[in-house]
Design an enzyme around this catalytic site. Structure first.
Site: not given
Ligand code: NAP
Ligand code: G3H
Length: 464
Positions: A140, A236, A270
């Site tokens: 992304n 992450e 996210c």
């Protein structure tokens, strides 16, 4: 033997826009070995020289911004304006990384401070690189989330093996070539391409990898964490960021931020707001305002327009299937679909779901799509309780005019970051960024990434 290639198909046009190598384990192993061999010379190079290369890379990236933004747009479906912003933000981030690295200093710790310690003993500390950093990035943010690993690793004297997401590897390869053109020697930075499911397990446990810096889904992150050798990792991962709205909130401000946070890039962030927890007193008013903003979102195909879009086709049809499942589940269990709720191929219309209850999947799962569930709660305490019941702990927002309450909620939320009266977001890139629980391990953010990719070296001077 013929080299196996992977077609990269644009989520916007369904056309093949390029190919990358499906590297074999043998090829990947040779690249990792070269990175290991390149490490001593790179580590010994004057840091000012490494910094010069990185400044060059930032300049080159800006020069190529339009070209790279076009690739990002076609490869991961980001609208052109946001793709360009990602590239420019990355150039700034690389420069800032160098600037922070310039301030890295050691310490001198006298032993005499400790009871009985000698006046003639000192520890001199500095930070050293770890070795070969394996940087694995998601689709992304194929430029920014790659460079945020590569730049701090390189500037501090690590070499880097970079594995971009397969859908993102054209953008990732372009970025890596910019670094090489800027002067980074071959071998110091190298790209490996191929499906994570095929080469991933081999690379993450490779004996010459000294640090794994991963951004991606919780599922893959947990899988990696279970396998790695005794080396440091930075993870992450996914999130289910909540916007907690209290009775005294500025509802216009809250609605505006919630919609921007939930729907930009179709929620494929996210840090997208992935649920609203609003107290009953103001729920009707807030939902009305959110609905109006959702209706105003710009929806379309970035390939057809130069301007900015909020909601774009998802990365693939499988992603849209998953989002649709969550919507259907909520509908069947009695939620109100206030707008959207439909999809065509990989295009999901922005969907606002009211009266979501905790038995619905959309209350807990990360859609990574343009879907916003609203859960109505009786009190601030209930909002905190539901927020914390999530397996995720990336970020949360709290909207209130009462600073005491804002800090109380912030203190009680089990997440890495709480935003007061703003949407959840990672940037700017110098801020600390971290997830707790299933959202991650370790801290990212320029200074923190530099710390994570270096270790303290202590040399003790014993004077006679
Ligand atoms: P993903 O499917 O987990 O993939 C991430 C990366 O891992 C890709 O490069 C992928 O390669 C690779 N990979 C897959 N299997 C692997 C394995 N067994 N070993 C090593 N690497 C492997 O995630 P995504 O769909 O690209 O990104 C979306 C997810 O990332 C969301 O959950 C989102 O919340 C999360 N994310 C988190 C942050 C954060 O900072 N917290 C930021 C962005 C995204 P292939 O593409 O070849 O499979
Ligand atoms: O997808 C996760 C990104 O780290 C989100 O970054 O909040 O700056 O959009 P952002």
């Amino acid at each position: 033997m013929d080299t196996k290639m992977i077609d990269i198909i644009s989520p916007l046009t369904n056309e093949v826009i390029g190919q990358v190598k499906a590297m074999s384990k043998k090829e990947v192993g040779a690249i990792i070995q070269k990175a290991k061999e390149s490490w001593p010379a790179w580590r010994e190079l004057a840091s000012s020289k490494r910094m010069e290369y990185l400044y060059n890379a930032a300049d080159l990236l800006e020069e190529r911004a339009d070209e790279l933004a076009e690739i990002v747009m076609l490869e991961v479906g980001k609208d052109k304006k946001s793709a360009r912003t990602e590239v420019m933000r990355t150039a700034d981030m690389i420069r800032f990384t160098v600037d922070i690295a310039k301030g890295l200093n050691g310490t001198m710790i006298p032993a005499e401070n400790f009871p009985g310690g000698s006046k003639n003993k000192y520890a001199i500390t500095n930070r050293e690189p770890l070795g070969v950093v394996l940087a694995i990035s998601p689709f992304n943010y194929p430029v920014n989330l790659a460079a945020s690993k590569i730049a701090p690793a390189l500037v501090t004297g690590n070499t880097v093996v970079f594995k971009p997401a397969t859908q993102g590897s054209l953008s990732g390869t372009f970025l890596a070539n910019v670094f090489l053109e800027a002067g980074i020697p071959e071998g110091v930075l190298a790209v490996i391409t191929g499906k994570g499911s095929e080469i991933g397990d081999y690379v993450v446990v490779h004996k010459d990898i000294d640090f794994v810096n991963f951004t991606g889904s919780t599922e893959v992150g947990q899988h990696i964490a279970q396998q790695v050798r005794m080396i440091p990792i930075l993870m992450e991962l996914g999130g289910k960021d909540a916007a907690v709205v209290l009775e005294d909130a500025d509802l216009d401000l809250a609605a505006k931020h919630i919609v921007a946070g939930a729907f930009s890039y179709s929620g494929q962030r996210c840090t997208a707001i992935k649920r609203v927890l609003v107290v009953n007193e103001v729920a009707d008013a807030l939902v009305d305002k959110i609905r109006i903003h959702v209706m105003e979102l710009k929806v379309g195909n970035p390939a057809d327009t130069e301007g900015g879009l909020d909601v774009v086709p998802l990365i693939n049809e499988k992603a849209a299937d998953f989002v649709e499942e969550l919507i259907i589940d909520a509908k069947e269990k009695g939620a109100n679909i206030l707008c959207g709720g439909t999809r065509e191929g990989n295009m999901v219309q922005p969907t606002l779901i009211d009266h979501v209850t905790t038995d619905m999947r959309v209350a807990w799962e990360e859609p990574f799509g343009p879907v916003l569930p609203v859960l109505r709660v009786a009190s601030m305490e209930e909002a905190i309780q539901i927020a914390n019941e999530s397996e995720y702990g990336l970020q949360s927002s709290v909207f209130t005019k009462d600073v005491d309450k804002a800090f109380e909620v912030a203190r009680k939320l089990e997440v890495g970051t709480v935003q007061i009266n703003n949407k959840t977001e990672r940037g700017p890139d110098n801020l600390p960024f971290l997830g707790v629980k299933s959202s991650g391990i370790g801290v990212q953010g320029i200074m923190y990434s530099i710390e994570a990719m270096t270790r303290v070296k202590s040399t003790v001077l014993n004077l006679s």
